[in-house]
Write a protein that holds these residues in place. Sequence first.
Motif, short mmCIF file in Angstrom:
data_model
loop_
_atom_site.label_atom_id
_atom_site.label_comp_id
_atom_site.label_asym_id
_atom_site.label_seq_id
_atom_site.Cartn_x
_atom_site.Cartn_y
_atom_site.Cartn_z
N ASP A 151 40.29 48.84 53.39
CA ASP A 151 39.27 48.20 54.20
C ASP A 151 39.75 46.85 54.69
N VAL A 152 38.93 46.24 55.57
CA VAL A 152 39.30 44.93 56.12
C VAL A 152 38.17 43.95 55.87
N GLY A 153 38.49 42.71 56.17
CA GLY A 153 37.47 41.69 56.03
C GLY A 153 37.09 41.49 54.59
N SER A 154 35.83 41.20 54.41
CA SER A 154 35.34 40.95 53.05
C SER A 154 35.46 42.18 52.17
N ASN A 155 35.47 43.36 52.81
CA ASN A 155 35.60 44.59 52.02
C ASN A 155 36.96 44.69 51.36
N SER A 156 37.91 43.94 51.85
CA SER A 156 39.27 44.02 51.27
C SER A 156 39.61 42.79 50.44
N LEU A 157 38.69 41.85 50.35
CA LEU A 157 38.95 40.69 49.51
C LEU A 157 38.70 41.07 48.06
N LEU A 158 39.75 40.95 47.23
CA LEU A 158 39.69 41.49 45.86
C LEU A 158 39.62 40.37 44.84
N THR A 159 38.88 40.66 43.80
CA THR A 159 38.91 39.84 42.59
C THR A 159 39.33 40.76 41.44
N TYR A 160 39.74 40.15 40.30
CA TYR A 160 40.31 40.93 39.21
C TYR A 160 39.64 40.56 37.89
N GLN A 161 39.64 41.57 37.02
CA GLN A 161 39.15 41.38 35.66
C GLN A 161 40.13 42.06 34.71
N LEU A 162 40.39 41.43 33.54
CA LEU A 162 41.31 41.98 32.54
C LEU A 162 40.57 42.16 31.23
N THR A 163 40.62 43.34 30.70
CA THR A 163 39.95 43.62 29.42
C THR A 163 40.93 44.33 28.49
N GLY A 164 40.64 44.25 27.21
CA GLY A 164 41.43 45.03 26.27
C GLY A 164 41.84 44.31 25.03
N ASN A 165 42.21 43.00 25.10
CA ASN A 165 42.67 42.31 23.90
C ASN A 165 42.55 40.82 24.10
N PRO A 166 42.01 40.11 23.12
CA PRO A 166 41.84 38.65 23.27
C PRO A 166 43.16 37.88 23.24
N SER A 167 44.27 38.57 22.92
CA SER A 167 45.56 37.87 22.94
C SER A 167 46.01 37.56 24.35
N PHE A 168 45.33 38.18 25.35
CA PHE A 168 45.72 37.99 26.73
C PHE A 168 44.48 37.65 27.57
N SER A 169 44.72 36.83 28.59
CA SER A 169 43.66 36.53 29.54
C SER A 169 44.23 36.68 30.94
N LEU A 170 43.35 36.54 31.93
CA LEU A 170 43.74 36.74 33.32
C LEU A 170 43.61 35.42 34.08
N ALA A 171 44.62 35.15 34.88
CA ALA A 171 44.56 34.02 35.81
C ALA A 171 44.81 34.56 37.21
N LEU A 172 44.14 33.94 38.20
CA LEU A 172 44.29 34.37 39.60
C LEU A 172 44.93 33.23 40.37
N LYS A 173 46.04 33.56 40.98
CA LYS A 173 46.77 32.57 41.75
C LYS A 173 46.50 32.80 43.24
N GLU A 174 46.07 31.73 43.93
CA GLU A 174 45.73 31.84 45.35
C GLU A 174 46.99 32.07 46.17
N LYS A 175 46.89 33.07 47.06
CA LYS A 175 47.98 33.37 47.97
C LYS A 175 47.54 33.01 49.39
N PRO A 176 48.48 32.81 50.30
CA PRO A 176 48.11 32.56 51.70
C PRO A 176 47.23 33.69 52.24
N GLY A 177 46.21 33.35 53.01
CA GLY A 177 45.30 34.35 53.56
C GLY A 177 44.12 34.60 52.66
#
Length: 550
Positions: A151-177
């Motif tokens: 999809d395009v536009g807002s339909n293609s703007l993604l966010t992420y979630q990480l689950t499974g173990n407290p030894s790891f977490s998720l960080a999101l790094k901003e990319k151009p666009g």
Amino acid sequence: GGERALLAAVLLCLWWRAAAERVRYSIPEELGRGSLVGPLARDLGLSADELPARKLRLSEEKQYFTVNEENGNLYVNERLDREEMCGASPTCSVSFEALVHNPLNIFRVEVTIEDVNDNSPAFRKPSLDLEIGELIPPGARSPLERARDADVGSNSLLTYQLTGNPSFSLALKEKPGGKKQPEVVLERALDREKQSSFELVLMAVDGGDPARSGTVQVRINVTDANDNPPVFSKRIYEARVAENLPVGSLVLRMVATDADSGSNGRVSYFFGDVPDDVPLIFAIDSESGEIRTAGPLDFEENSQYSFGLEARDGGGLTDHCEVQIDITDENDNAPEISILSLSSPVPEDAPTGTVVALLKVRDRDSGENGQVSCELSGEAPLSIVVSSGGSYKVVTASALDREQASEHRVTVLALMAVDGGDPARSGTVQVRINVTDANDNPPVFSKRIYEARVAENLPVGSLVLRMVATDADAGSNGRVSYFFGDVPDDVPLIFAIDSESGEIRTAGPLDFEENSQYSFGLEARDGGGLTDHCEVQIDITDENDNAPEI
């Protein structure tokens, strides 16, 4: 040809005239066939009454749309998929011409296809594999693969979630666009030996309403660092083997484990600080930890071996253990008999019980295998008795008689020792005893009375007779000498006796007329002073040795 050129000129003129007359519609993608796009005839300024005469139709090559000839409405002719039609382009539209006749006119129609959130975020792979060293400090980041959304536009703007173990977490790094790069962040120190892998789930969520999502499994493998030494399963390994164990036989197997992996967890085995004789007797397999015999074992030489072993992993970390191997005795040694003392020769008058030999019997085996008994073999007036300290005495069992046997040989089953092992083993030794003479036998004349008859004219020095006395003893004890016994005074004047040969010869003239018979005693004496006696009677025969006297 001229008519065609005229028609083309007319159409071109009409095109330019209608360039500003553009009709625009906007519809969402994925509408079903027959869905209304818009009232095309009305928007072109055509009434319902004019439609049959004006013959409204579309000029598009691909019939995405169709116009109803009765009401002039524009409808969807087939399913429209924006992603198929325009791909990732931010805008998507379909342009075509609408033609009317009487008079001929042409209109530009543009239908914008609006994106619908009909695609879920998707990852290229069904799973993502990451490797993180177990010594990596907390806070370290590793990028994860981004999801794709058609999809395009807002339909293609993604966010992420990480689950499974407290030894790891998720960080999101901003990319151009405005796009975001997911990164996994290590929150806690890792220990591969406690947990070598983790299963996480990364979810991508788009900006549609309602939102769509896609997931991928993230497998994190913790790579090993050589942070664990090998560890023996025991501090002391013990084994008990028989001394007749063949060379190459397994004695024991050691096991050392290393919680690391790969070469860091690969354990090799080596001798530690060991006595010089150990590598000659035992060999160790560096890979399996098996200890086998490399040389013959001998309980009598060494009944126990104690030495150290080392386990070493591929990273150089080590552990140590002790090995104790006890050797059990087998009946592999014959008894050994040695003569400590030998009293030979033995006088024949030695009393019964006289010790003639002292023997030492030794069996290098132990326990029942070393129990020894001795006995004499052979006919001899000897016997064997046990003495103290594992020694034996050979003693006279009865009186000795040199005259019957001057030497005794006993193959000493008197000194053949038979041990209690299985199979029984034996040892032998020979004892030879010489019997020396004792003056226990007197000389013995061959006759009690020796008689002779000689003529009176027998010359002086002539042999009259020879006596014989024998003595069973030996040496000086058996050497016989002859002497006159108690004889008249005139006998030594007439006869002489050879003390060695026992010959009696005339020592003076014989005279029948003076004495016609001599009787006297003789003595035989051996070197030990024992004697025998006999009688001698010599008759003198007359000879015509005298002239008649007138």
